[in-house]
Design a protein around this motif. Sequence first.
Motif, PDB file in Angstrom:
ATOM      1  N   THR A 132       0.795  -1.229   0.000  1.00 12.97           N
ATOM      2  CA  THR A 132       0.000   0.000   0.000  1.00 12.97           C
ATOM      3  C   THR A 132       0.824   1.273   0.000  1.00 12.97           C
ATOM      4  OG1 THR A 132      -0.135  -0.115   2.434  1.00 12.97           O
ATOM      5  CG2 THR A 132      -1.971  -1.077   1.181  1.00 12.97           C
ATOM      6  N   ASP A 133       2.125   1.201   0.323  1.00  9.17           N
ATOM      7  CA  ASP A 133       2.892   2.415   0.559  1.00  9.17           C
ATOM      8  C   ASP A 133       4.305   2.295   0.009  1.00  9.17           C
ATOM      9  OD1 ASP A 133       0.893   3.779   2.499  1.00  9.17           O
ATOM     10  OD2 ASP A 133       1.173   1.765   3.325  1.00  9.17           O
ATOM     11  N   ALA A 134       4.826   3.416  -0.474  1.00 16.05           N
ATOM     12  CA  ALA A 134       6.155   3.443  -1.069  1.00 16.05           C
ATOM     13  C   ALA A 134       6.890   4.697  -0.626  1.00 16.05           C
ATOM     14  CB  ALA A 134       6.047   3.383  -2.591  1.00 16.05           C
ATOM     15  N   TYR A 177       3.994  -6.535   6.379  1.00 22.30           N
ATOM     16  CA  TYR A 177       4.255  -7.518   7.429  1.00 22.30           C
ATOM     17  C   TYR A 177       4.578  -6.743   8.702  1.00 22.30           C
ATOM     18  CZ  TYR A 177       6.744 -10.593  10.549  1.00 22.30           C
ATOM     19  OH  TYR A 177       7.125 -11.262  11.676  1.00 22.30           O
ATOM     20  N   ASN A 178       3.815  -6.971   9.762  1.00 22.78           N
ATOM     21  CA  ASN A 178       4.023  -6.345  11.074  1.00 22.78           C
ATOM     22  C   ASN A 178       4.226  -4.829  10.963  1.00 22.78           C
ATOM     23  OD1 ASN A 178       4.118  -6.351  13.864  1.00 22.78           O
ATOM     24  ND2 ASN A 178       6.293  -6.870  13.982  1.00 22.78           N
ATOM     25  N   ARG A 179       3.380  -4.175  10.212  1.00 24.09           N
ATOM     26  CA  ARG A 179       3.399  -2.720  10.096  1.00 24.09           C
ATOM     27  C   ARG A 179       1.959  -2.216   9.947  1.00 24.09           C
ATOM     28  NH1 ARG A 179       2.789  -0.079   5.175  1.00 24.09           N
ATOM     29  NH2 ARG A 179       4.026   1.658   5.981  1.00 24.09           N
ATOM     30  N   ARG A 180       1.808  -0.916  10.023  1.00 26.42           N
ATOM     31  CA  ARG A 180       0.495  -0.300   9.898  1.00 26.42           C
ATOM     32  C   ARG A 180       0.325   0.189   8.463  1.00 26.42           C
ATOM     33  NH1 ARG A 180      -0.575   4.632  13.808  1.00 26.42           N
ATOM     34  NH2 ARG A 180       1.117   5.468  12.500  1.00 26.42           N
ATOM     35  N   PRO A 181      -0.552  -0.446   7.665  1.00 26.96           N
ATOM     36  CA  PRO A 181      -0.760  -0.006   6.285  1.00 26.96           C
ATOM     37  C   PRO A 181      -1.281   1.431   6.241  1.00 26.96           C
ATOM     38  CG  PRO A 181      -1.686  -2.191   6.628  1.00 26.96           C
ATOM     39  CD  PRO A 181      -1.334  -1.658   7.991  1.00 26.96           C
ATOM     40  N   GLY A 182      -0.958   2.116   5.157  1.00 22.64           N
ATOM     41  CA  GLY A 182      -1.424   3.485   4.989  1.00 22.64           C
ATOM     42  C   GLY A 182      -0.505   4.516   5.587  1.00 22.64           C
ATOM     43  N   THR A 183       0.704   4.112   5.971  1.00 25.90           N
ATOM     44  CA  THR A 183       1.676   5.035   6.546  1.00 25.90           C
ATOM     45  C   THR A 183       2.983   4.940   5.756  1.00 25.90           C
ATOM     46  OG1 THR A 183       2.532   3.378   8.107  1.00 25.90           O
ATOM     47  CG2 THR A 183       0.688   4.741   8.857  1.00 25.90           C
ATOM     48  N   PRO A 185       6.718   4.049   4.745  1.00 30.29           N
ATOM     49  CA  PRO A 185       7.521   2.865   5.075  1.00 30.29           C
ATOM     50  C   PRO A 185       8.408   3.069   6.293  1.00 30.29           C
ATOM     51  CG  PRO A 185       7.533   3.240   2.708  1.00 30.29           C
ATOM     52  CD  PRO A 185       6.861   4.436   3.323  1.00 30.29           C
ATOM     53  N   LEU A 186       8.662   4.328   6.676  1.00 31.09           N
ATOM     54  CA  LEU A 186       9.494   4.623   7.840  1.00 31.09           C
ATOM     55  C   LEU A 186       8.725   4.559   9.157  1.00 31.09           C
ATOM     56  CD1 LEU A 186      11.527   7.652   6.431  1.00 31.09           C
ATOM     57  CD2 LEU A 186      12.267   5.270   6.614  1.00 31.09           C
ATOM     58  N   ASP A 187       7.429   4.322   9.104  1.00 30.53           N
ATOM     59  CA  ASP A 187       6.640   4.212  10.337  1.00 30.53           C
ATOM     60  C   ASP A 187       7.061   2.954  11.099  1.00 30.53           C
ATOM     61  OD1 ASP A 187       4.419   4.900  12.138  1.00 30.53           O
ATOM     62  OD2 ASP A 187       3.524   3.059  11.363  1.00 30.53           O
ATOM     63  N   TRP A 188       7.318   3.104  12.407  1.00 32.83           N
ATOM     64  CA  TRP A 188       7.858   2.000  13.195  1.00 32.83           C
ATOM     65  C   TRP A 188       6.827   1.325  14.091  1.00 32.83           C
ATOM     66  CZ3 TRP A 188      12.596  -0.257  12.799  1.00 32.83           C
ATOM     67  CH2 TRP A 188      13.450   0.334  11.845  1.00 32.83           C
ATOM     68  N   THR A 189       5.552   1.523  13.823  1.00 31.70           N
ATOM     69  CA  THR A 189       4.521   0.811  14.560  1.00 31.70           C
ATOM     70  C   THR A 189       4.607  -0.681  14.228  1.00 31.70           C
ATOM     71  OG1 THR A 189       3.068   2.742  14.421  1.00 31.70           O
ATOM     72  CG2 THR A 189       2.044   0.638  14.989  1.00 31.70           C
TER      73      THR A 189
END
Length: 246
Positions: A132-134, A177-183, A185-189
């Motif tokens: 979803t994110d790049a 994988y183990n991340r919050r879609p829609g943010t 790629p640097l989001d660390w959730t």
Amino acid sequence: MITHKPRVALLAASLLLTGCGGGAVAVPDHDPAATRPTTSTPLPGVALEVAPQQLPGLGPETGAKVPSEARQAVVVTGRGRNSAQSTVVLYQRSDVGWEAGDSWPAHNALRGWTDHHRAGDLRSPIGVFTLTDAGGLLGDPGTKLPYDHGSGFTATGTGFEGESLAGSFEYVIAVNYNRRPGTTPLDWTRPLGAGRGGGIWLHVDHDGPTQGCVSIAREHMKELLLALDPDRHPVVVMGDAESLAR
């Protein structure tokens, strides 16, 4: 197209410690209609080539995890369970089935693949994940995916074979994988917790094994970014060939 505002730069060393650079994805059951044979009447003397209804190389278990709405699938096929070599093919789905694009050489994690990825295990996670994110160190090449451009995608140091990592994050696509879609790629959730790793990306190849990501040549990353369309619900299907055939 929505473009994220640049985020505060993150240390490249931190990126490399937890993957290459991200949430577990619950996918609906595979559309039973996708396995029905197509019927068509060819012209006399003309062989009819029918696109496969199932993604080639996938067994029933893996195929059932591909969302029915997915019309694009990046299939990453590892050479072996413990191999860092793989190939990448972008498939496009039409009313007649899945059609393959070019096959690109790729690298995955140093120690191969795993069904239960853990932080620092140097294996890439097996599974079906949405895309979803790049983002990247270079400007948006014209992708339809939300794109975060900034210095947080700077990579430094050397890889496992002594190769330079510079430029590895010029273009990246976050694997959900183990991340919050829609943010970005640097989001660390990390919804599954930090112990399950994260920061799994598709990114530019540095001619060596990765920490957990999948890497392809810069020109192929750009081509992939230009091809992926959120309206076609793209996914990545990744793992060694034997695991994908389950």
